[in-house]
Design an enzyme around this catalytic site. Structure first.
Site, PDB file in Angstrom:
ATOM      1  N   SER A  63       3.341 -13.119  -7.405  1.00 27.38           N
ATOM      2  CA  SER A  63       2.926 -12.284  -8.534  1.00 27.38           C
ATOM      3  C   SER A  63       3.687 -12.545  -9.827  1.00 27.38           C
ATOM      4  CB  SER A  63       3.064 -10.802  -8.174  1.00 27.38           C
ATOM      5  OG  SER A  63       2.052 -10.437  -7.265  1.00 27.38           O
ATOM      6  N   LYS A  66       1.627 -13.771 -12.609  1.00 28.01           N
ATOM      7  CA  LYS A  66       0.752 -12.893 -13.401  1.00 28.01           C
ATOM      8  C   LYS A  66       1.204 -12.786 -14.864  1.00 28.01           C
ATOM      9  CE  LYS A  66      -0.483 -10.250  -9.250  1.00 28.01           C
ATOM     10  NZ  LYS A  66      -0.194  -9.039  -8.448  1.00 28.01           N
ATOM     11  N   TYR A 190      -7.079 -17.085  -8.459  1.00 29.26           N
ATOM     12  CA  TYR A 190      -5.993 -16.127  -8.248  1.00 29.26           C
ATOM     13  C   TYR A 190      -5.047 -16.587  -7.118  1.00 29.26           C
ATOM     14  CZ  TYR A 190      -3.514 -11.956  -6.812  1.00 29.26           C
ATOM     15  OH  TYR A 190      -2.522 -11.089  -6.441  1.00 29.26           O
ATOM     16  N   TYR A 242       5.383  -2.627  -9.965  1.00 34.25           N
ATOM     17  CA  TYR A 242       4.439  -1.702  -9.302  1.00 34.25           C
ATOM     18  C   TYR A 242       5.012  -0.277  -9.285  1.00 34.25           C
ATOM     19  CZ  TYR A 242       3.325  -6.407  -8.112  1.00 34.25           C
ATOM     20  OH  TYR A 242       3.093  -7.735  -8.207  1.00 34.25           O
ATOM     21  N   VAL A 260       5.867 -11.322  -4.114  1.00 34.58           N
ATOM     22  CA  VAL A 260       6.154 -11.132  -2.683  1.00 34.58           C
ATOM     23  C   VAL A 260       6.786 -12.358  -2.023  1.00 34.58           C
ATOM     24  CG1 VAL A 260       4.526  -9.269  -2.175  1.00 34.58           C
ATOM     25  CG2 VAL A 260       3.771 -11.647  -1.969  1.00 34.58           C
TER      26      VAL A 260
HETATM   27  O1  DON Z   1      -2.317 -11.040  -3.841  1.00 40.54           O
HETATM   28  C1  DON Z   1      -1.321 -10.959  -3.157  1.00 40.54           C
HETATM   29  O2  DON Z   1      -1.168 -10.088  -2.324  1.00 40.54           O
HETATM   30  C2  DON Z   1      -0.206 -11.960  -3.389  1.00 40.54           C
HETATM   31  N1  DON Z   1      -0.768 -13.244  -3.716  1.00 40.54           N
HETATM   32  C3  DON Z   1       0.684 -11.587  -4.524  1.00 40.54           C
HETATM   33  C4  DON Z   1       1.208 -10.208  -4.418  1.00 40.54           C
HETATM   34  C5  DON Z   1       2.559 -10.056  -5.000  1.00 40.54           C
HETATM   35  O3  DON Z   1       3.316 -10.970  -5.195  1.00 40.54           O
HETATM   36  C6  DON Z   1       2.960  -8.663  -5.176  1.00 40.54           C
HETATM   37  N2  DON Z   1       4.337  -8.613  -5.538  1.00 40.54           N
HETATM   38  N3  DON Z   1       5.253  -8.011  -5.253  1.00 40.54           N
END
Ligand code: DON
Length: 307
Positions: A63, A66, A190, A242, A260
């Site tokens: 993420s 983003k 994405y 978040y 993540v």
């Molecule tokens: O879409 C997802 O779930 C992962 N590609 C990215 C989520 C993410 O990194 C949330 N961060 N803490």
């Protein structure tokens, strides 16, 4: 005390915390990353670098990407983006769908998954996914000044195979007309942006333009206006973690974006960009040791956007 001495101190003091938290296991390719990795890198606005631990090892930025796709999407459509994505913290988990119904398919902000999927959709408009991915990768290589930055196809495929919640979010928004391309193409963009692999040092370089009023270090090329850099930093501060964004602001006091994969990029405006990596996540999905390391770093430098 020099920045490199502070970075070294943070690394030593963090040792007992290496391995804290749990790796993201909902993406199988991430579940295999060793839990005890830890890296930290800092790039100052005059181009000085300092790093320690596994700071040169690429990891999945997830993420954190983003922030960069938001930057590109603002470049593409300017403030028109805000018709399709909000600018408020969600107070909900990153993959939550609940607000989307009340808010008619308009995600709260560009950093929750729904918001980033819309941003990917904006970047895809008028292009083939391959072209959009090429644009994103080229941008990442340019701002990190390193052509070795890559997308990890294994991670992207692993997520594609298990990304049911993201597919639900995208389809739901498509139902409201807020996804304009075929859902599988938008999701392909994405998942691939999330699969970008970078080291802490590369990520700290990539965050420089946000620390340096929109420019690469020193009087380097301009990436965005100073105003845009300020605004992206504001969104990172309010929405970058978040439902733990408030806690991150309280503990660290700097704009930051987590992923993540266990990475966090933080920005001390006018001073430096910082990247940490430790794959163990807390219950909200942010790097446990990474957050702690940034808290310690901010304390030692005295850097905070709150004075
Ligand atoms: O879409 C997802 O779930 C992962 N590609 C990215 C989520 C993410 O990194 C949330 N961060 N803490």
């Amino acid at each position: 005390m020099s920045i490199s001495a502070i970075v070294q101190d943070v690394y030593e003091e963090m040792r007992p915390h290496f391995g804290e938290g749990k790796v993201a296991d909902y993406i199988p390719a991430l579940a295999r990353v060793p839990l005890d990795k830890f890296g930290i890198a800092v790039v100052t606005t005059d181009g000085e670098t300092a790093f320690a631990g596994d700071a040169l090892e690429p990891f999945s930025i997830q993420s954190v990407s983003k922030v960069f796709t938001l930057t590109l999407a603002l470049g593409r459509v300017g403030s028109g983006l805000w018709k399709r994505v909000g600018r408020e913290p969600s107070g909900d988990p990153f993959n939550s769908i609940v607000q989307l119904e009340h808010e008619h398919g308009i995600p709260r902000n560009p950093f929750i998954n729904a918001g980033a999927i819309v941003t990917a959709d904006v970047l895809l408009a008028g292009h083939q996914p391959r072209e959009t991915l090429g644009e994103i990768l080229q941008f990442m290589r340019y701002i990190s000044q390193d052509d070795t930055v890559y997308m990890d196809e294994d991670v992207a495929r692993s997520e594609q195979a298990t990304g049911f919640r993201n597919a639900a979010l995208a389809n739901y928004m498509r139902g409201y007309g807020n996804i304009t391309n075929p859902v599988e193409k938008t999701l392909g963009v994405y998942f691939h942006q999330c699969s970008i692999a970078m080291s802490c040092l590369q990520l700290a370089w990539a965050g420089q333009f946000l620390a340096n009023g929109g420019k690469l270090p020193g009087n380097g090329p301009r990436i965005v206006s100073a105003e845009r850099a300020r605004r992206i930093n504001a969104l990172m501060l309010t929405c970058g973690h978040y439902d733990a964004s408030g806690d991150f602001a309280f503990r660290v006091g700097l704009p930051g974006k987590s992923g993540v994969g266990g990475g966090i990029m933080a920005v001390a405006p006018g001073k430096a960009s910082i990247a940490v990596w430790s794959p163990g996540l807390n219950e909200i999905g942010n790097s446990a040791a990474g957050t702690r390391a940034l808290e310690l770093f901010a304390k030692k430098t005295g850097w905070s956007v709150f004075g």
